[in-house]
Design an enzyme around this catalytic site. Structure first.
Site, short mmCIF file in Angstrom:
data_model
loop_
_atom_site.label_atom_id
_atom_site.label_comp_id
_atom_site.label_asym_id
_atom_site.label_seq_id
_atom_site.Cartn_x
_atom_site.Cartn_y
_atom_site.Cartn_z
N GLU A 1 0.83 -1.20 0.00
CA GLU A 1 0.00 0.00 0.00
C GLU A 1 0.87 1.25 0.00
O GLU A 1 1.88 1.32 0.71
CB GLU A 1 -0.92 0.05 1.23
CG GLU A 1 -2.01 -1.00 1.26
CD GLU A 1 -1.57 -2.30 1.86
OE1 GLU A 1 -2.23 -3.33 1.61
OE2 GLU A 1 -0.57 -2.33 2.59
N THR A 2 0.46 2.22 -0.81
CA THR A 2 1.03 3.57 -0.75
C THR A 2 -0.15 4.54 -0.71
O THR A 2 -1.00 4.51 -1.60
CB THR A 2 1.92 3.88 -1.96
OG1 THR A 2 3.02 2.96 -1.98
CG2 THR A 2 2.47 5.30 -1.88
#
Length: 255
Positions: A47-48
């Site tokens: 995840e970013t």
């Protein structure tokens, strides 16, 4: 030249290099979709997150005791409240429905081999299949499973599954008293195994709350990194998922 702050956080843990690693980039202004993708690829994490303030008065610093912020995400609104040393996230609950194990026998076989299975449930809303191992299996059985992502992905032929949850009953009488354990696999989205998965616990929380007759539960996701989640199933069809987080990296991206 533009510099974007970036932080790497390990969530659902109070120790570095445990829990779920994610990159967070606070932004002054929106970026192009192409640039979002390039930064996410560069960070190379599951995840970013990119955060921009809609209301400039919003403040989510340690100086605030219990602030609640609402994030407008592409999956809907997400409310986050600081609680002590951790954070509480407000998610919709995703109750699964019981399924015929024979319909998913290939994917179950690919995941757990010949270990006995007690329940098979599916959350159609999230496309997550929940497979509960029999109570004769302990935590070591779950953690020792070697799940091949290629075999797992190719064994799913129903077209209904995009994520696999494996779970067993916990040991609430042994410290710290986990009510259940789980692991999560999503090769359909390029994730062989996710370290700690908040969305999977919107399904797990509903399932185990009914099985255990409890609203509040302590869960542990048994990936190699591991993560602890505090759950509270609410009467309004939602679930609070709480955990701690530690910052392990702080820097900037230069464009």
């Amino acid at each position: 030249m533009m510099e974007i702050p970036v932080y790497t956080l390990d969530a659902f843990t109070n120790s570095p290099f445990k829990g779920n690693p994610a990159a967070v980039c606070p932004l002054i202004r929106e970026l192009s979709d192409d640039l979002y993708q390039k930064i996410a690829v560069e960070m190379n994490l599951s995840e970013t997150a990119f955060i921009t303030r809609i209301n400039q008065s919003d403040d989510f610093t340690k100086e605030n005791i219990n602030p609640t912020l609402v994030f407008e995400t592409r999956s809907g609104e997400l409310a986050v409240t600081r609680k002590g040393e951790g954070y509480v996230m407000d998610f919709p609950l995703n109750p699964p429905t019981q399924e015929d194990p024979n319909e998913f026998r290939d994917i179950i076989k690919a995941a757990v081999g010949n270990h006995p299975v007690q329940d098979v449930y599916l959350s159609s809303n999230t496309e997550k299949l929940l497979v509960r191992l029999a109570d004769s299996c302990d935590r070591s059985v779950l953690t020792s499973l070697k799940v091949d992502p290629v075999t797992l992905q190719s064994s799913e032929r129903s077209g209904r599954v995009k994520g696999l949850i494996l779970t067993i009953k916990g040991s609430p009488n042994c410290q710290p008293g986990y009510d259940f354990y789980s692991r999560y696999f999503a090769p359909w989205y390029g994730i062989p195994e996710d370290p700690v998965t908040g969305s999977a616990h919107t399904v797990l929380g509903s399932y185990w709350s009914k099985k255990l007759g409890k609203k509040k539960m302590l869960a542990y996701q048994c990936s190699s990194r591991g993560g602890e989640l505090e759950l509270e199933v609410r009467d309004d069809g939602r679930i609070n998922i709480a955990g701690q987080a530690v910052t392990v990296l702080q820097g900037s991206i230069t464009l």
